[in-house]
Write a protein that holds these residues in place. Sequence first.
Motif, PDB file in Angstrom:
ATOM      1  N   LYS A 290       0.850  -1.207   0.000  1.00 22.17           N
ATOM      2  CA  LYS A 290       0.000   0.000   0.000  1.00 22.17           C
ATOM      3  C   LYS A 290       0.882   1.252   0.000  1.00 22.17           C
ATOM      4  N   ARG A 291       1.875   1.230   0.910  1.00 26.28           N
ATOM      5  CA  ARG A 291       2.797   2.359   1.017  1.00 26.28           C
ATOM      6  C   ARG A 291       3.486   2.651  -0.318  1.00 26.28           C
ATOM      7  N   LYS A 292       3.950   1.570  -0.987  1.00 27.25           N
ATOM      8  CA  LYS A 292       4.652   1.742  -2.269  1.00 27.25           C
ATOM      9  C   LYS A 292       3.719   2.315  -3.331  1.00 27.25           C
ATOM     10  N   HIS A 381      -0.272  18.775  13.966  1.00 28.14           N
ATOM     11  CA  HIS A 381       0.406  17.506  14.284  1.00 28.14           C
ATOM     12  C   HIS A 381       1.054  16.915  13.037  1.00 28.14           C
ATOM     13  N   PRO A 382       2.126  16.144  13.214  1.00 26.36           N
ATOM     14  CA  PRO A 382       2.661  15.403  12.058  1.00 26.36           C
ATOM     15  C   PRO A 382       1.586  14.447  11.518  1.00 26.36           C
ATOM     16  N   PHE A 383       1.649  14.213  10.222  1.00 30.58           N
ATOM     17  CA  PHE A 383       0.681  13.311   9.578  1.00 30.58           C
ATOM     18  C   PHE A 383       1.467  12.512   8.551  1.00 30.58           C
ATOM     19  N   PRO A 384       1.312  11.194   8.501  1.00 29.20           N
ATOM     20  CA  PRO A 384       2.170  10.413   7.605  1.00 29.20           C
ATOM     21  C   PRO A 384       1.874  10.688   6.138  1.00 29.20           C
ATOM     22  N   GLY A 385       2.910  10.626   5.318  1.00 31.24           N
ATOM     23  CA  GLY A 385       2.748  10.826   3.867  1.00 31.24           C
ATOM     24  C   GLY A 385       1.626   9.955   3.289  1.00 31.24           C
ATOM     25  N   PRO A 386       1.591   8.646   3.614  1.00 31.33           N
ATOM     26  CA  PRO A 386       0.524   7.786   3.063  1.00 31.33           C
ATOM     27  C   PRO A 386      -0.833   8.021   3.723  1.00 31.33           C
ATOM     28  N   GLY A 387      -0.881   8.963   4.632  1.00 31.72           N
ATOM     29  CA  GLY A 387      -2.149   9.417   5.209  1.00 31.72           C
ATOM     30  C   GLY A 387      -2.973   8.318   5.851  1.00 31.72           C
ATOM     31  N   VAL A 424      -0.428  16.778  22.964  1.00 29.38           N
ATOM     32  CA  VAL A 424      -0.002  15.512  22.362  1.00 29.38           C
ATOM     33  C   VAL A 424       0.810  15.780  21.104  1.00 29.38           C
ATOM     34  N   TRP A 425       1.711  14.863  20.832  1.00 33.43           N
ATOM     35  CA  TRP A 425       2.586  15.004  19.656  1.00 33.43           C
ATOM     36  C   TRP A 425       1.787  14.772  18.380  1.00 33.43           C
ATOM     37  N   GLN A 426       1.009  13.695  18.376  1.00 31.12           N
ATOM     38  CA  GLN A 426       0.107  13.469  17.266  1.00 31.12           C
ATOM     39  C   GLN A 426      -0.999  12.523  17.697  1.00 31.12           C
ATOM     40  N   ALA A 427      -2.104  12.574  16.970  1.00 32.14           N
ATOM     41  CA  ALA A 427      -3.254  11.750  17.335  1.00 32.14           C
ATOM     42  C   ALA A 427      -4.007  11.381  16.071  1.00 32.14           C
ATOM     43  N   ASP A 459      10.347  13.653  19.265  1.00 31.95           N
ATOM     44  CA  ASP A 459      10.913  13.553  17.925  1.00 31.95           C
ATOM     45  C   ASP A 459      10.383  12.355  17.135  1.00 31.95           C
ATOM     46  N   ALA A 460       9.369  11.679  17.655  1.00 28.58           N
ATOM     47  CA  ALA A 460       8.766  10.499  17.002  1.00 28.58           C
ATOM     48  C   ALA A 460       9.679   9.261  17.029  1.00 28.58           C
ATOM     49  N   MET A 461      10.896   9.407  17.532  1.00 29.93           N
ATOM     50  CA  MET A 461      11.778   8.243  17.612  1.00 29.93           C
ATOM     51  C   MET A 461      11.333   7.337  18.762  1.00 29.93           C
ATOM     52  N   SER A 496       3.476   1.900  23.963  1.00 34.11           N
ATOM     53  CA  SER A 496       4.511   2.919  23.767  1.00 34.11           C
ATOM     54  C   SER A 496       5.412   2.491  22.607  1.00 34.11           C
ATOM     55  N   LYS A 497       6.219   3.429  22.138  1.00 41.00           N
ATOM     56  CA  LYS A 497       7.206   3.139  21.092  1.00 41.00           C
ATOM     57  C   LYS A 497       8.586   3.323  21.673  1.00 41.00           C
ATOM     58  N   PRO A 498       9.529   2.411  21.592  1.00 41.59           N
ATOM     59  CA  PRO A 498       9.279   1.011  21.305  1.00 41.59           C
ATOM     60  C   PRO A 498       8.555   0.374  22.467  1.00 41.59           C
ATOM     61  N   SER A 500       6.083  -0.804  20.310  1.00 38.50           N
ATOM     62  CA  SER A 500       5.157  -0.577  19.195  1.00 38.50           C
ATOM     63  C   SER A 500       5.660   0.601  18.361  1.00 38.50           C
ATOM     64  N   THR A 501       4.910   0.957  17.328  1.00 38.21           N
ATOM     65  CA  THR A 501       5.217   2.182  16.579  1.00 38.21           C
ATOM     66  C   THR A 501       4.022   3.123  16.740  1.00 38.21           C
ATOM     67  N   ILE A 502       4.177   4.331  16.253  1.00 39.83           N
ATOM     68  CA  ILE A 502       3.069   5.280  16.386  1.00 39.83           C
ATOM     69  C   ILE A 502       1.925   4.845  15.460  1.00 39.83           C
ATOM     70  N   GLU A 503       2.246   4.636  14.184  1.00 36.70           N
ATOM     71  CA  GLU A 503       1.230   4.155  13.243  1.00 36.70           C
ATOM     72  C   GLU A 503       1.070   2.647  13.409  1.00 36.70           C
ATOM     73  N   TRP A 504      -0.073   2.147  12.992  1.00 38.07           N
ATOM     74  CA  TRP A 504      -0.314   0.714  13.112  1.00 38.07           C
ATOM     75  C   TRP A 504       0.211  -0.067  11.919  1.00 38.07           C
TER      76      TRP A 504
HETATM   77  P1  XMP Z   1       6.141   5.238  13.383  1.00 34.33           P
HETATM   78  O1  XMP Z   1       4.838   4.612  13.018  1.00 34.33           O
HETATM   79  O2  XMP Z   1       7.297   4.670  12.609  1.00 34.33           O
HETATM   80  O3  XMP Z   1       6.025   6.771  12.950  1.00 34.33           O
HETATM   81  O4  XMP Z   1       6.400   5.221  14.867  1.00 34.33           O
HETATM   82  C1  XMP Z   1       6.958   7.769  13.278  1.00 34.33           C
HETATM   83  C2  XMP Z   1       6.484   9.074  12.664  1.00 34.33           C
HETATM   84  O5  XMP Z   1       6.574   9.009  11.239  1.00 34.33           O
HETATM   85  C3  XMP Z   1       5.280   9.157  10.657  1.00 34.33           C
HETATM   86  N1  XMP Z   1       5.221   8.183   9.563  1.00 34.33           N
HETATM   87  C4  XMP Z   1       5.380   8.502   8.271  1.00 34.33           C
HETATM   88  N2  XMP Z   1       5.568   9.691   7.653  1.00 34.33           N
HETATM   89  N3  XMP Z   1       5.624   8.595   5.557  1.00 34.33           N
HETATM   90  C5  XMP Z   1       5.667   9.722   6.303  1.00 34.33           C
HETATM   91  O6  XMP Z   1       5.811  10.803   5.733  1.00 34.33           O
HETATM   92  C6  XMP Z   1       5.438   7.360   6.102  1.00 34.33           C
HETATM   93  O7  XMP Z   1       5.389   6.352   5.406  1.00 34.33           O
HETATM   94  C7  XMP Z   1       5.301   7.328   7.532  1.00 34.33           C
HETATM   95  N4  XMP Z   1       5.124   6.308   8.411  1.00 34.33           N
HETATM   96  C8  XMP Z   1       5.098   6.869   9.649  1.00 34.33           C
HETATM   97  C9  XMP Z   1       4.299   8.867  11.764  1.00 34.33           C
HETATM   98  O8  XMP Z   1       3.050   9.490  11.548  1.00 34.33           O
HETATM   99  C10 XMP Z   1       5.035   9.399  12.966  1.00 34.33           C
HETATM  100  O9  XMP Z   1       4.934  10.818  13.044  1.00 34.33           O
END
Ligand code: XMP
Length: 505
Positions: A290-292, A381-387, A424-427, A459-461, A496-498, A500-504
């Motif tokens: 999906k990401r690709k 808030h940060p939002f992932p590229g793949p939304g 919150v950092w992101q939700a 820093d999302a790390m 928490s991360k680690p 887990s990760t933020i996204e599922w």
């Molecule tokens: P994870 O899920 O790895 O996310 O803990 C860390 C941060 O990165 C964002 N995230 C992405 N941002 N493309 C992006 O631009 C991606 O494929 C992607 N995957 C995760 C996530 O929302 C969090 O802020």
Amino acid sequence: MEKIIILDFGSQTTQLIGRRLRELNTYCEIVPYNRFPENDASVIGVILSGSPFSVNDSEAFKPDLSGIRGKYPVLGICYGAQYLAYCAGGKVEKGDSREYGRAMLSPVDTHDALMRNIPDHSQVWMSHGDTIMEVPHSLTIVAHTKDVQCAAYRIEGEKTWGVQFHPEVFHTLIGMTVLDNFLSVCGARKEWTPENFIRSTVRQLKETLGNDRVILALSGGVDSSVSAVLLNKAIGKNLTCIFVDNGLLRKNEFEKVLEDYKHLGLNVMGVDAKAYFYQALAGVKEPERKRKIIGKGFIDVFDREAQQLQNIQWLAQGTIYPDIIESLSITGTTIKSHHNVGGLPETMQLKLVEPLRLLFKDEVRQVGRALGMAEHLIRRHPFPGPGLGVRILGDITPEKVHILQEADAIFINGLHRWNLYDEVWQAGVILLPVQSVGVMGDERTYENAVALRAVTSADAMTADWAHLPSDFLAEISNEIINKVRGVNRVVYDISSKPPSTIEWE
Ligand code: XMP
């Protein structure tokens, strides 16, 4: 522009040293420990960072500092201090006096330039297994703690200091004073401000870009938005921004963000590519695929739109300083370039312009404010590229996107209403591939479950689940189940991360 060089020996807090100096309005650059810029006349001082190694480890980084010491003011922090002491003939060993966490620092030489205005018994933060056990003659101790005799020292005959505590961390309460004292020794003029950054960057962009045309992909996020506003200030209509609706944005996000950008005077093309993405994603369940598909789809759409514009020479990206630092390997041998957009087609042959490449995230926000951008754009808030594509587990359909958008909007609006958004950092909400039994009125239901995700982070790390008030969660859960057709169960993610990760996905 005058600068401090921070030699990175691999400590986790090296970036923090940089951020603190910038907070003190002083420009600095972080470089691998063996990459000191020899002939740079703008260097006014050097900081040696901490390291995961002990100076006694065979793999420890031990660069030749003869071209630096005596020529510039030097401050060694933790490993940096131990390495300088070791080079001066001192003995650094694991001793009884290992210190982790809080310690109380007492200056012994109040006339020392580094110890100016440091009260007796000041809280500092330690994190070292080794300590300087034998102090060589050339070192003068300027501060100690209960357990460590040589907590800070200076080397006579040069402007060199070492501190075994970490002045850059929050828990070292006098850390900023120590760093500020060091900057005074360096004669720093402290001219690094958002306004100066904007002035000099706009001037440089004008010089570099001249009458050339630039395209920029907007994401709605703070980095690409601030980049666009800066470029707009420099080259105006020669900047074209492209904002793609991939059908995976938040509810009404496309329209709202486009409106915001128009207010900012940007030349923006909004591209509705929803149908294209839904078709490409139909039936695809596997997260990486999906990401690709989403990544490639973005490039295809961007490329198609860009081809229609004439005479584009530059691609602008919102790359920021942490991306650059992370792409510099500490061994100094492999330096990979960072691709923010994820690799655009070679055929486009565009030159790259990255106006924020020297800024930390908090500085990007300050610059945004100084440029007059609306607070909601800056604090987004940060939002992932793949939304939402990575928040719908399993295959993606327009119906599922609609359900998720509705639930997500309730959650995010609720965070604003309860003044929790900035805490919150992101939700966001995740649509689970799970259906469960419920009862609504007299009817049995069999509908979707959604998970609420909210994290705190720097820093999302690493991230912790946000401890949101239970009354708030109750209200949101009620509202989602009552208003969003197709959802009859809400759960809260407490991972928490680690690990887990933020996204599922
Ligand atoms: P994870 O899920 O790895 O996310 O803990 C860390 C941060 O990165 C964002 N995230 C992405 N941002 N493309 C992006 O631009 C991606 O494929 C992607 N995957 C995760 C996530 O929302 C969090 O802020």
